[in-house]
Motif scaffolding. Structure first.
Motif, mmCIF file in Angstrom:
data_model
loop_
_atom_site.group_PDB
_atom_site.id
_atom_site.type_symbol
_atom_site.label_atom_id
_atom_site.label_comp_id
_atom_site.label_asym_id
_atom_site.label_seq_id
_atom_site.Cartn_x
_atom_site.Cartn_y
_atom_site.Cartn_z
ATOM 1 N N UNK A 1 0.831 -1.203 0.000
ATOM 2 C CA UNK A 1 0.000 0.000 0.000
ATOM 3 C C UNK A 1 0.865 1.251 0.000
ATOM 4 N N UNK A 2 1.876 1.272 0.826
ATOM 5 C CA UNK A 2 2.791 2.419 0.883
ATOM 6 C C UNK A 2 3.510 2.607 -0.449
ATOM 7 N N UNK A 3 3.991 1.500 -1.025
ATOM 8 C CA UNK A 3 4.692 1.557 -2.307
ATOM 9 C C UNK A 3 3.787 2.083 -3.405
ATOM 10 N N UNK A 4 2.530 1.640 -3.412
ATOM 11 C CA UNK A 4 1.584 2.070 -4.440
ATOM 12 C C UNK A 4 1.319 3.575 -4.370
ATOM 13 N N UNK A 5 1.174 4.097 -3.161
ATOM 14 C CA UNK A 5 0.952 5.544 -2.991
ATOM 15 C C UNK A 5 2.157 6.329 -3.515
ATOM 16 N N UNK A 6 3.346 5.842 -3.229
ATOM 17 C CA UNK A 6 4.554 6.503 -3.717
ATOM 18 C C UNK A 6 4.619 6.475 -5.242
ATOM 19 N N UNK A 7 4.244 5.343 -5.843
ATOM 20 C CA UNK A 7 4.284 5.238 -7.299
ATOM 21 C C UNK A 7 3.237 6.126 -7.957
ATOM 22 N N UNK A 8 2.081 6.273 -7.327
ATOM 23 C CA UNK A 8 1.076 7.197 -7.863
ATOM 24 C C UNK A 8 1.633 8.614 -7.874
ATOM 25 N N UNK A 9 2.318 8.997 -6.804
ATOM 26 C CA UNK A 9 2.912 10.326 -6.733
ATOM 27 C C UNK A 9 3.945 10.552 -7.809
ATOM 28 N N UNK A 10 4.762 9.535 -8.094
ATOM 29 C CA UNK A 10 5.773 9.637 -9.159
ATOM 30 C C UNK A 10 5.106 9.940 -10.491
ATOM 31 N N UNK A 11 3.885 9.421 -10.669
ATOM 32 C CA UNK A 11 3.150 9.642 -11.910
ATOM 33 C C UNK A 11 2.210 10.846 -11.838
ATOM 34 N N UNK A 12 2.455 11.717 -10.850
ATOM 35 C CA UNK A 12 1.698 12.963 -10.685
ATOM 36 C C UNK A 12 0.198 12.726 -10.492
ATOM 37 N N UNK A 13 -0.118 11.654 -9.781
ATOM 38 C CA UNK A 13 -1.512 11.342 -9.465
ATOM 39 C C UNK A 13 -1.707 11.507 -7.967
ATOM 40 N N UNK A 14 -2.696 12.247 -7.583
ATOM 41 C CA UNK A 14 -3.010 12.440 -6.173
ATOM 42 C C UNK A 14 -3.694 11.184 -5.636
ATOM 43 N N UNK A 15 -3.105 10.573 -4.636
ATOM 44 C CA UNK A 15 -3.697 9.373 -4.038
ATOM 45 C C UNK A 15 -3.634 9.483 -2.530
ATOM 46 N N UNK A 16 -4.383 8.631 -1.864
ATOM 47 C CA UNK A 16 -4.446 8.660 -0.408
ATOM 48 C C UNK A 16 -4.708 7.260 0.118
ATOM 49 N N UNK A 17 -4.201 6.984 1.315
ATOM 50 C CA UNK A 17 -4.523 5.712 1.954
ATOM 51 C C UNK A 17 -5.859 5.829 2.669
#
Length: 330
Positions: free
Chosen positions: A209-225
């Motif tokens: 879950x943590x890794x996925x949030x970080x990867x979304x950020x790398x792709x300039x996508x706003x995400x949240x847990x």
């Protein structure tokens, strides 16, 4: 620089005690070699459907660890042997011998990265590791950057490719997507880039879950847990990631929403997809699409039978190498 490598021959019974003893001596990053089979829980978390081949478990193990060449080896060996003597009073330590050798300095955590290069899913979708440069991009390319870290799912595996091809074909603008077993978040990110209205990625591993949030950020996508145990509503971010077990926990399936999703994608083990097909329909809208992959071809008929038993209409069966993906409709 070079490191001094210690290899301790012992038993699986003593491994945990030895690990604790070495940790107390300030030694970190030990490596354990044994033939202990995977537990059912470990199998559920594996990305691929082929389990490692091991020898018959003879209860022996090797514990490898590394120290700086400036270390006082004689003093360290004395402490380790005293620790082994103490452990032997309540657990079998087996041979208990220690071999010493020298090894080159390696970046053990990152050495695998040299094998992960940018590649194309099709004519327009490109998967690129965050640490690589893309030299052959085209103006209309959809570039997804990913750093899988220690979670599964780089996108290079055939099963992930099959899922991405299926998502691209069946997603509609504004769709609500459920990524069951989201791992590094690659399928959630692809779905977002292809026009999803909202994506919920859920995994049983909080590290994923943590890794996925970080990867979304790398792709300039706003995400949240989204912490499912809290009372907060589903966040309005384009992608939400959560930790939970939708297969075995009725409360989790209720929490994420009944009859809510237009498309569900699951890139996991066939042995998980089969029971998942018993329950995932309750979270899908009528007519929703279910894309499942991670299925070795020897399991194809079992998965097909399970989907049909649960009233899914199979639209496509796609193959890549030894792997199979089903696209079905509720």
């Amino acid at each position: 620089m070079k490191w001094i490598k210690f290899t301790l021959d012992t038993t699986t019974e003593a491994v945990d005690f030895i690990s604790l003893m070495l940790s107390e001596l300030g030694i970190e990053g030990i490596e354990i070699e044994d033939n202990v089979g995977l537990t059912d829980e470990e199998k559920k978390q594996m990305f691929v459907d082929i389990l490692p081949i091991t020898e018959v478990d003879d209860k022996t193990a090797k514990v490898n660890f590394y120290v700086d060449p400036t270390t006082d080896v004689e003093s360290l060996l004395l402490k380790i042997r005293q620790g082994l003597n103490d452990i032997s009073e309540f657990a079998s330590i087996g041979r208990g011998t220690i071999d010493i050798s020298e090894t080159e300095d390696k970046d053990w955590m990152n050495n695998w990265k040299k094998f992960f290069k940018p590649f194309r899913i099709d004519d327009t979708i490109v998967i690129k590791p965050t640490w690589e440069n893309l030299t052959d991009s085209k103006p209309d390319d959809l570039i997804i950057e990913i750093d899988p870290g220690i979670s599964f799912g780089t996108g290079s595996h055939e099963t992930t490719k099959l899922c991405i091809i299926g998502i691209k074909k069946y997603i509609k603008p504004g769709d609500y997507i459920l990524d069951a077993g989201s791992g590094s978040g690659i399928l959630s990110i692809v779905a977002n880039k292809l026009g999803a209205g909202h994506v919920l990625g859920i995994d049983i591993d909080p590290v994923a879950t943590k890794s996925a949030i970080e990867n979304a950020g790398v792709n300039n996508i706003n995400s949240k847990e989204w912490k499912l145990q809290d009372q907060e509503e589903l966040p309005s971010t384009p992608i939400t990631f959560a930790t939970g077990n939708i297969l075995e926990d009725d409360k989790v399936r209720s929490r994420i929403g009944k009859e809510k999703y237009d498309l569900v994608v699951a890139n996991i083990l066939a042995d998980v997809i089969i029971p998942l097909s018993d329950v995932i329909g309750e979270n899908m809208k009528k007519g929703a699409i279910f894309i499942c992959s991670g299925i070795i071809d020897t399991k194809e008929e079992e998965v097909k039978a399970s989907l049909e038993k649960n009233n899914f209409t199979i639209l496509e069966v796609n193959r890549m190498g030894d792997w199979v993906s089903f696209i079905s409709k509720k």
